[in-house]
Write a protein that holds these residues in place. Sequence first.
Motif, short mmCIF file in Angstrom:
data_model
loop_
_atom_site.label_atom_id
_atom_site.label_comp_id
_atom_site.label_asym_id
_atom_site.label_seq_id
_atom_site.Cartn_x
_atom_site.Cartn_y
_atom_site.Cartn_z
N TRP A 92 0.73 -1.11 0.06
CA TRP A 92 -0.23 -0.08 -0.01
C TRP A 92 0.92 1.31 0.04
O TRP A 92 0.63 2.31 -0.43
N GLY A 93 2.03 1.25 0.69
CA GLY A 93 2.83 2.46 0.57
C GLY A 93 3.33 2.55 -0.73
O GLY A 93 3.38 3.81 -1.15
N LYS A 94 3.61 1.59 -1.52
CA LYS A 94 4.31 2.13 -2.83
C LYS A 94 2.99 2.37 -3.53
O LYS A 94 3.07 3.11 -4.55
N THR A 95 2.09 1.64 -3.41
CA THR A 95 0.64 2.41 -4.36
C THR A 95 0.22 3.69 -4.14
O THR A 95 0.23 4.40 -5.05
N TYR A 96 0.31 3.99 -2.70
CA TYR A 96 -0.17 5.49 -2.52
C TYR A 96 0.87 6.46 -2.94
O TYR A 96 0.59 7.53 -3.49
N MET A 97 2.16 5.94 -2.82
CA MET A 97 3.30 6.97 -3.27
C MET A 97 3.28 7.22 -4.91
O MET A 97 3.30 8.24 -5.37
N GLY A 98 2.84 5.99 -5.72
CA GLY A 98 2.70 6.21 -7.20
C GLY A 98 1.22 7.14 -7.27
O GLY A 98 1.38 7.80 -8.35
N LEU A 99 0.35 6.68 -6.60
CA LEU A 99 -0.84 7.50 -6.93
C LEU A 99 -0.69 9.14 -6.52
O LEU A 99 -1.23 9.97 -7.24
N THR A 100 0.01 9.30 -5.62
CA THR A 100 0.22 10.84 -5.21
C THR A 100 1.37 11.43 -5.86
O THR A 100 1.47 12.66 -5.57
N GLY A 101 2.28 10.58 -6.45
CA GLY A 101 3.63 11.27 -7.00
C GLY A 101 4.62 11.62 -6.16
O GLY A 101 5.52 12.22 -6.53
N GLU A 102 4.54 11.11 -4.88
CA GLU A 102 5.37 11.27 -3.79
C GLU A 102 6.61 10.28 -4.09
O GLU A 102 6.37 9.23 -4.41
N SER A 103 7.79 10.81 -3.80
CA SER A 103 9.13 10.05 -3.97
C SER A 103 9.40 9.25 -2.91
O SER A 103 10.13 8.47 -2.72
#
Length: 298
Positions: A92-103
């Motif tokens: 979920w961490g990788k998924t949400y970072m991908g969705l929000t554009g956070e590095s």
Amino acid sequence: MSSEKKPKPLPFVANFAAGAIAGISEILTFYPLDVVKTRIQLETGKSQFGLVGTFRNIVKQEGVGRLYRGLVPPLMLEAPKRAVKFASNDFWGKTYMGLTGESKMTQNLSVLTGCSAGATESFVVVPFELVKIKLQDKHSTYKGPIDVVKQIVRKEGPLGLYVGMESTFWRHVYWNGGYFGCIYQVKHLLPKPESAQAELFNNFVSGAIGGFAGTLLNTPFDVVKSRIQGAEKIPGVAPKYNWTYPALVKIASEEGFGALYKGFVPKVLRLAPGGGVLLLVVEFTLDVFRKALGPPYI
């Protein structure tokens, strides 16, 4: 701009295995406190004995072995449960970072990620938690885990094993949100580790504080879950506790607000250091995997 390459994320199976190893380590260390916690939570009205009195009564009246009554279901569960916790947190961490554009992970994303991991975990644990509660009850007449499953399925059908699903869902959402959210914050407040020993210390401290925060948030939901799963169904009689939030109100109104924190002391004595042990073992195991796999994981 730095051209330094970041290590490649470890595969899912590594996170899964690390969580499983950590879970088994934690449950073998702290399980008796879970038995005491459940006994206190199942008492209606004012708790009669407290932590020490309940512990003494179990040993005196039922023997030391009773402190490990119901160990098989959580022991069987700990591998998949903790594995799902850390693997789904990573997912979920990788998924949400991908969705929000956070590095990189942020405080808000760490809480959201933890809550999502808890929700995922809750679907795995319900039948095991139900069996454990039935065996830990002082009035339990079940012969063992298999007997619990057989009797529940015979009386209520397969879906009877999912009694308490909704309360379990909330329990895990709040615990994981508090746990992983605190770990992120505390790690940023602690001095940057300069050695492997300092890294292990930081992991234990942040995990222990996260375990305390998660316990503080989720204990009322754990009390409700224990009451729902511990009750015996009587045909034609509506259960006293059913849905989580109405049950919270009912317990507080009948027994006082403090009743929502029954079993808090043994629970926090287990899950605060237990949370530290979990994170410490997970990070240590993942580091072993990185070294074993070599570049590009280190």
